[in-house]
Design a protein around this motif. Structure first.
Motif, PDB file in Angstrom:
ATOM      1  N   LEU A  77       0.797  -1.228   0.000  1.00 55.53           N
ATOM      2  CA  LEU A  77       0.000   0.000   0.000  1.00 55.53           C
ATOM      3  C   LEU A  77       0.830   1.279   0.000  1.00 55.53           C
ATOM      4  CD1 LEU A  77      -2.645  -1.111   2.642  1.00 55.53           C
ATOM      5  CD2 LEU A  77      -2.909  -1.085   0.146  1.00 55.53           C
ATOM      6  N   GLY A  78       2.059   1.187   0.485  1.00 50.95           N
ATOM      7  CA  GLY A  78       2.904   2.368   0.592  1.00 50.95           C
ATOM      8  C   GLY A  78       2.971   2.852   2.020  1.00 50.95           C
ATOM      9  N   GLU A  79       4.003   3.602   2.308  1.00 52.61           N
ATOM     10  CA  GLU A  79       4.234   4.052   3.683  1.00 52.61           C
ATOM     11  C   GLU A  79       3.315   5.184   4.102  1.00 52.61           C
ATOM     12  OE1 GLU A  79       8.095   4.310   5.179  1.00 52.61           O
ATOM     13  OE2 GLU A  79       8.871   2.752   3.867  1.00 52.61           O
ATOM     14  N   ASP A  80       2.741   5.898   3.131  1.00 51.72           N
ATOM     15  CA  ASP A  80       1.910   7.053   3.468  1.00 51.72           C
ATOM     16  C   ASP A  80       0.460   6.674   3.762  1.00 51.72           C
ATOM     17  OD1 ASP A  80       1.681   6.272   0.818  1.00 51.72           O
ATOM     18  OD2 ASP A  80       1.034   8.262   0.154  1.00 51.72           O
ATOM     19  N   VAL A  81       0.114   5.394   3.653  1.00 54.56           N
ATOM     20  CA  VAL A  81      -1.263   4.937   3.893  1.00 54.56           C
ATOM     21  C   VAL A  81      -1.446   4.639   5.379  1.00 54.56           C
ATOM     22  CG1 VAL A  81      -2.922   3.113   3.371  1.00 54.56           C
ATOM     23  CG2 VAL A  81      -1.488   4.035   1.564  1.00 54.56           C
ATOM     24  N   GLU A  82      -2.582   5.035   5.915  1.00 54.75           N
ATOM     25  CA  GLU A  82      -2.909   4.790   7.328  1.00 54.75           C
ATOM     26  C   GLU A  82      -3.453   3.358   7.452  1.00 54.75           C
ATOM     27  OE1 GLU A  82      -2.778   5.328  11.111  1.00 54.75           O
ATOM     28  OE2 GLU A  82      -2.229   6.992   9.790  1.00 54.75           O
ATOM     29  N   ILE A  83      -2.598   2.429   7.849  1.00 60.72           N
ATOM     30  CA  ILE A  83      -2.936   1.006   7.892  1.00 60.72           C
ATOM     31  C   ILE A  83      -4.125   0.742   8.816  1.00 60.72           C
ATOM     32  CG2 ILE A  83      -2.097  -1.316   8.472  1.00 60.72           C
ATOM     33  CD1 ILE A  83      -0.770  -0.179   5.960  1.00 60.72           C
ATOM     34  N   ALA A  84      -4.129   1.326  10.004  1.00 62.88           N
ATOM     35  CA  ALA A  84      -5.225   1.089  10.968  1.00 62.88           C
ATOM     36  C   ALA A  84      -6.565   1.496  10.363  1.00 62.88           C
ATOM     37  CB  ALA A  84      -4.965   1.843  12.263  1.00 62.88           C
ATOM     38  N   GLN A  85      -6.577   2.583   9.646  1.00 65.53           N
ATOM     39  CA  GLN A  85      -7.809   3.066   9.015  1.00 65.53           C
ATOM     40  C   GLN A  85      -8.266   2.089   7.917  1.00 65.53           C
ATOM     41  OE1 GLN A  85      -7.218   7.039   7.637  1.00 65.53           O
ATOM     42  NE2 GLN A  85      -9.394   7.495   7.561  1.00 65.53           N
ATOM     43  N   ILE A  86      -7.333   1.598   7.132  1.00 67.46           N
ATOM     44  CA  ILE A  86      -7.653   0.638   6.063  1.00 67.46           C
ATOM     45  C   ILE A  86      -8.215  -0.643   6.684  1.00 67.46           C
ATOM     46  CG2 ILE A  86      -6.692  -0.799   4.218  1.00 67.46           C
ATOM     47  CD1 ILE A  86      -6.711   2.119   3.439  1.00 67.46           C
ATOM     48  N   LEU A  87      -7.558  -1.160   7.728  1.00 64.97           N
ATOM     49  CA  LEU A  87      -8.025  -2.390   8.381  1.00 64.97           C
ATOM     50  C   LEU A  87      -9.416  -2.194   8.972  1.00 64.97           C
ATOM     51  CD1 LEU A  87      -4.733  -3.508  10.144  1.00 64.97           C
ATOM     52  CD2 LEU A  87      -5.796  -4.562   8.140  1.00 64.97           C
ATOM     53  N   SER A  88      -9.653  -1.050   9.557  1.00 59.82           N
ATOM     54  CA  SER A  88     -10.963  -0.748  10.122  1.00 59.82           C
ATOM     55  C   SER A  88     -12.038  -0.749   9.033  1.00 59.82           C
ATOM     56  CB  SER A  88     -10.908   0.607  10.829  1.00 59.82           C
ATOM     57  OG  SER A  88     -12.162   0.942  11.342  1.00 59.82           O
ATOM     58  N   GLU A  89     -11.726  -0.185   7.883  1.00 51.23           N
ATOM     59  CA  GLU A  89     -12.682  -0.145   6.780  1.00 51.23           C
ATOM     60  C   GLU A  89     -12.934  -1.545   6.211  1.00 51.23           C
ATOM     61  OE1 GLU A  89     -15.412   1.256   3.957  1.00 51.23           O
ATOM     62  OE2 GLU A  89     -14.739   2.027   5.892  1.00 51.23           O
ATOM     63  N   VAL A  90     -11.883  -2.347   6.085  1.00 54.11           N
ATOM     64  CA  VAL A  90     -12.062  -3.723   5.606  1.00 54.11           C
ATOM     65  C   VAL A  90     -12.942  -4.494   6.587  1.00 54.11           C
ATOM     66  CG1 VAL A  90     -10.888  -5.923   5.139  1.00 54.11           C
ATOM     67  CG2 VAL A  90      -9.920  -3.789   4.268  1.00 54.11           C
ATOM     68  N   ALA A  91     -12.699  -4.340   7.883  1.00 53.29           N
ATOM     69  CA  ALA A  91     -13.508  -5.031   8.900  1.00 53.29           C
ATOM     70  C   ALA A  91     -14.963  -4.570   8.815  1.00 53.29           C
ATOM     71  CB  ALA A  91     -12.939  -4.775  10.292  1.00 53.29           C
ATOM     72  N   ARG A  92     -15.164  -3.276   8.625  1.00 57.21           N
ATOM     73  CA  ARG A  92     -16.528  -2.745   8.516  1.00 57.21           C
ATOM     74  C   ARG A  92     -17.234  -3.314   7.290  1.00 57.21           C
ATOM     75  NH1 ARG A  92     -19.546   0.313   5.833  1.00 57.21           N
ATOM     76  NH2 ARG A  92     -17.984   1.099   4.394  1.00 57.21           N
ATOM     77  N   ARG A  93     -16.522  -3.381   6.174  1.00 51.57           N
ATOM     78  CA  ARG A  93     -17.128  -3.852   4.927  1.00 51.57           C
ATOM     79  C   ARG A  93     -17.439  -5.345   4.946  1.00 51.57           C
ATOM     80  NH1 ARG A  93     -14.300  -0.439   0.075  1.00 51.57           N
ATOM     81  NH2 ARG A  93     -14.828  -2.308  -1.086  1.00 51.57           N
TER      82      ARG A  93
END
Length: 174
Positions: free
Chosen positions: A32-48
């Motif tokens: 994803l790259g270093e500038d991506v907020e991993i916690a936010q992405i994981l939270s969105e995947v869990a929500r979806r």
């Protein structure tokens, strides 16, 4: 002209879908790259994935998709062959390793007050539940043993701390 970057949430979902085991933070950053907020992405995947037939779960030092708990039993008899049951003595050794890792064979034998056949360690190693993590710097330099990520996955654990109530009596000085 370069194509637009893929949506990081969809890319993360695809990565989990394609992976045979847990995906580490390091792998997520690499994809994803270093500038991506991993916690936010994981939270969105869990929500979806909430309410679907699978969900995002933390396992060891990573995350992976697992069957939703309410559906697992309905699928178990069709999709899984029954897990091979470990003999009680082998399971006892595995729990001792989990509780005291890294631990040597002589330390296990001392705690159990019984000899430990090499075939027990070999069986656990062949199943990918334990691995050698070096040698203890004492005379004879015995191998040190520890559990693996496969151990966590096999027993559905996020971390060894989930075993704390079970392992409490196995910890402490040898």
């Amino acid at each position: 002209m370069t194509s637009p970057s893929p949506d990081p949430v969809r890319l993360t979902e695809a990565l989990f879908f394609q992976s045979s085991g847990p995906v580490s933070r390091t792998t997520l950053v690499r994809v994803l790259g270093e500038d991506v907020e991993i916690a936010q992405i994981l939270s969105e995947v869990a929500r979806r994935t909430k309410g679907l037939g699978f969900e995002l779960v933390a396992v060891g030092d990573g995350w992976m998709f697992r069957t939703a708990p309410d559906l697992a039993e309905a699928l178990r008899s069709v999709l899984e062959r029954p897990p091979e049951r470990l003999p009680r003595a082998v399971l006892e050794v595995l729990l001792l390793i989990a509780a005291r890792q890294p631990v040597t064979r002589p330390e296990i034998e001392s705690f159990r007050d019984a000899a430990l056949p090499q075939k027990t360690l070999t069986l656990l190693q062949e199943k990918g539940l334990i691995r050698s993590v070096g040698r203890k710097p004492v005379p004879g330099q015995p191998q040190l043993w520890a559990t693996t990520e496969t151990f966590l996955i096999t027993y559905g654990l996020k971390s060894l701390t989930e075993l704390d109530p079970l392992l409490e009596g196995l910890r402490g000085p040898l």
